[in-house]
Every structure is written in C-alpha cells, then in structure tokens.
Design an enzyme around this catalytic site. Structure first.
Site, PDB file in Angstrom:
ATOM      1  N   ASP A   1       0.826  -1.207   0.000  1.00 14.66           N
ATOM      2  CA  ASP A   1       0.000   0.000   0.000  1.00 14.66           C
ATOM      3  C   ASP A   1       0.862   1.261   0.000  1.00 14.66           C
ATOM      4  O   ASP A   1       2.085   1.196   0.163  1.00 14.66           O
ATOM      5  CB  ASP A   1      -0.963  -0.012   1.207  1.00 14.66           C
ATOM      6  CG  ASP A   1      -0.291  -0.493   2.491  1.00 14.66           C
ATOM      7  OD1 ASP A   1       0.955  -0.446   2.581  1.00 14.66           O
ATOM      8  OD2 ASP A   1      -1.007  -0.931   3.409  1.00 14.66           O
TER       9      ASP A   1
ATOM     10  N   ASP B   1      -7.351  -2.758  14.119  1.00 18.03           N
ATOM     11  CA  ASP B   1      -8.745  -2.907  13.684  1.00 18.03           C
ATOM     12  C   ASP B   1      -8.931  -4.101  12.739  1.00 18.03           C
ATOM     13  O   ASP B   1      -9.990  -4.274  12.143  1.00 18.03           O
ATOM     14  CB  ASP B   1      -9.257  -1.613  13.026  1.00 18.03           C
ATOM     15  CG  ASP B   1      -8.537  -1.276  11.715  1.00 18.03           C
ATOM     16  OD1 ASP B   1      -7.609  -2.027  11.313  1.00 18.03           O
ATOM     17  OD2 ASP B   1      -8.904  -0.265  11.085  1.00 18.03           O
TER      18      ASP B   1
ATOM     19  N   HIS C   1      -7.161  -4.776   9.945  1.00 21.04           N
ATOM     20  CA  HIS C   1      -6.872  -4.619   8.514  1.00 21.04           C
ATOM     21  C   HIS C   1      -5.608  -5.382   8.114  1.00 21.04           C
ATOM     22  O   HIS C   1      -4.725  -5.623   8.936  1.00 21.04           O
ATOM     23  CB  HIS C   1      -6.772  -3.134   8.103  1.00 21.04           C
ATOM     24  CG  HIS C   1      -5.596  -2.388   8.630  1.00 21.04           C
ATOM     25  ND1 HIS C   1      -5.666  -1.063   9.021  1.00 21.04           N
ATOM     26  CD2 HIS C   1      -4.299  -2.734   8.822  1.00 21.04           C
ATOM     27  CE1 HIS C   1      -4.477  -0.658   9.419  1.00 21.04           C
ATOM     28  NE2 HIS C   1      -3.633  -1.645   9.317  1.00 21.04           N
TER      29      HIS C   1
ATOM     30  N   GLU D   1      -9.599  -1.831   5.308  1.00 18.09           N
ATOM     31  CA  GLU D   1     -10.239  -1.566   6.591  1.00 18.09           C
ATOM     32  C   GLU D   1     -11.508  -2.419   6.722  1.00 18.09           C
ATOM     33  O   GLU D   1     -11.988  -2.989   5.726  1.00 18.09           O
ATOM     34  CB  GLU D   1     -10.570  -0.074   6.684  1.00 18.09           C
ATOM     35  CG  GLU D   1      -9.352   0.857   6.561  1.00 18.09           C
ATOM     36  CD  GLU D   1      -8.434   0.857   7.789  1.00 18.09           C
ATOM     37  OE1 GLU D   1      -8.366  -0.159   8.520  1.00 18.09           O
ATOM     38  OE2 GLU D   1      -7.768   1.886   8.005  1.00 18.09           O
TER      39      GLU D   1
HETATM   40  P1  PGA Z   1       2.391  -1.976  12.476  1.00 20.56           P
HETATM   41  O1  PGA Z   1       1.129  -1.852  11.506  1.00 20.56           O
HETATM   42  O2  PGA Z   1       3.249  -3.022  11.903  1.00 20.56           O
HETATM   43  O3  PGA Z   1       3.064  -0.626  12.443  1.00 20.56           O
HETATM   44  O4  PGA Z   1       1.839  -2.336  13.819  1.00 20.56           O
HETATM   45  C1  PGA Z   1       0.519  -3.028  11.063  1.00 20.56           C
HETATM   46  C2  PGA Z   1      -0.510  -2.694  10.021  1.00 20.56           C
HETATM   47  O5  PGA Z   1      -1.149  -1.636  10.119  1.00 20.56           O
HETATM   48  O6  PGA Z   1      -0.697  -3.507   9.108  1.00 20.56           O
END
Ligand code: PGA
Length: 259
Positions: free
Chosen positions: A66, A135, A137, A142
């Site tokens: 992304d 959350d 994702h 999302e």
């Molecule tokens: P993080 O984010 O590795 O910074 O905890 C994970 C994500 O949002 O996929």
C-alpha cells in the site's frame, strides 16, 4: 488451516520468515516478494540482511502492499521512502524492480488496476509479508472491505490514523486515503506470512485466525488461503483458544520442513 507459530519474540519471527525467503531466493533468483511496511516486518528485513549476506539479490522483485495518497513520495514516511530505506538499500535490491502502488498517479481511478496488472505480469507474488492493524486490517483494507477487492483507493479509519500518528510530527499530517492492494489481490499470493507482536494485536489475531470469516475483520480472509503462516509472539498469541494445539503441532514438525 493456517500454521500458527508462537515464538518468544519478534526477532525469532523475523528469523523464521527470513529463512523461508532465503530458501525461496536460492531456488529462484528473481523471486517476487510482497512487502509490508509499518513496524512489524522490520525484524524480517533485518534478519534477511544478515542471512542473505552472501546472496545476490539484484534480480529479486518486490511489490509493496500500500501507499498513502496525498503524501509527497519524497516524504520520509511515504511507503516508497520507507521501502527504499528499510528494504531496497539494506538488502541491495534493484530499485526499479521494487514497486509501490502509484498513489501520486494523476489517474488514481485506474492506477490500482495497472498495479495489479504489473503484479500479474511478474508472475504473481511468491511470499507476501503481512502486518495486521489493531482494527484487523491487512494492507489498508479496513473493516467492511470486500474479500474480492482489487488494488484501489481506500479511506483510513480513525483508528488507523491514530495508530500511525507515531510516524508523523503532527497527527493531522497522517493522510486520510491510501492506494492499497485489495483482499482479492493479496489472496492471490502463493504464501502469506502474517506477523503480529504485542498485546495490542491479540484481539485482531484471535479474530483473524479463530473467528468467523467476516469483512468486519479483513484479516480473517487469510482463512480462505491454502498456505498461510502466522508468526506471533506470546503477547499477540495470548487470546488464542487453541494455543496449546499450535505449540504441539509446531513442536512435532520435522526440522527440514520450514514454514
Ligand atoms: P504496524 O502496523 O506493523 O506498524 O503495527 C501493522 C498494520 O497496520 O498492518
């Protein structure tokens, strides 16, 4: 079901994932890696830099999951910059062979389609690294994302923007939109490796692995994939109902088998 491996810490997870990636590159010098950003995959990239020291990685290809929309690609927190800093430079990859979703494309409506076409033209992703949001994702898909979704523009949840504010000077600077591989795109990778560390991820991990398959928890889409490895530390595994079974299964695995 997915293979769940409960490891003592993030370093151990990074090492397991790096070993699998090195084995892949030894088989195929032009392997296609699916790259994740955020804090979670960093131990994988560090371990890979060590383990791949004698290996020529110049032909390895990569696709990031992304990218933020509305952030200058030169900004240090754009995923293009993060991938260059954390992956391309330390591993000695060829910058042109490592792609990030073109979120600065003037035609954003079709940019995702073209990114998916590039992945397809490369023969698809061999190993896709995944973090998981609090959350639920994966990528920036999302809650509510379609399991059939392709690379497209999404709006970040307030939770995700708050979680990612730590990377920016001002929380208002966190972009509101992104261009992310869809769940359908991610599910086409041949091997998914999802990593999660810390108590904050425990509930999302439980839902992803043991909960119902639901768009409300996009990471539960991994249950639909035939080859998934979930690497979690004790804290992220703390809500798993079948933790003992996962431990027994992994302990009984022959050493040669890998993940
Ligand atoms: P993080 O984010 O590795 O910074 O905890 C994970 C994500 O949002 O996929």
């Amino acid at each position: 079901m997915a293979e769940i491996v409960i490891v003592p810490d993030a370093e151990a997870a990074g090492d397991l994932a790096a070993r699998a990636i090195v084995a892949l590159i030894e088989r195929r010098g032009d392997a296609v890696l699916g790259l994740a950003t955020g804090s979670t995959p960093l131990p994988v990239y560090r371990a890979l830099a060590e383990r791949a020291a004698g290996l020529d990685l110049a032909r390895v290809r990569g696709f990031a999951l992304d990218e933020y929309v509305g952030l200058d690609p030169a900004h240090p927190e754009s995923y293009r910059s993060v991938i260059r800093r954390e992956v391309i430079e330390p591993l000695g990859l060829t910058p042109e062979l490592v792609r990030t979703p073109p979120a600065d494309d003037p035609d954003l409506q079709t940019a995702g389609e073209r990114y998916d076409a590039e992945i397809r033209a490369a023969g698809g992703v061999d190993v896709q690294l995944l973090g998981i949001g609090t959350d639920g994702h994966i990528g920036f898909n999302e809650p509510g994302s379609s399991f059939a979704s392709r690379t497209r523009v999404k709006t970040l949840t307030r939770q995700t923007r708050a979680d990612n504010a730590r990377f920016f000077d001002d929380p208002e600077e966190v972009p509101r939109h992104c261009l992310t591989q869809g769940l359908g795109t991610i599910l086409e990778a041949r091997h998914l490796v999802l990593l999660a560390f810390g108590e904050g991820k425990a509930e999302a991990v439980r839902g992803a692995v043991e909960g119902p398959v639901t768009a409300m928890l996009p990471a539960s889409a991994i249950q639909l994939h035939p080859h998934v490895t979930v690497l979690v530390d004790e804290a992220a595994a703390s809500r798993l109902e079948l933790a003992e079974y996962y431990r027994d299964t992994y302990a009984g695995k022959p050493a040669w088998q890998g993940i």
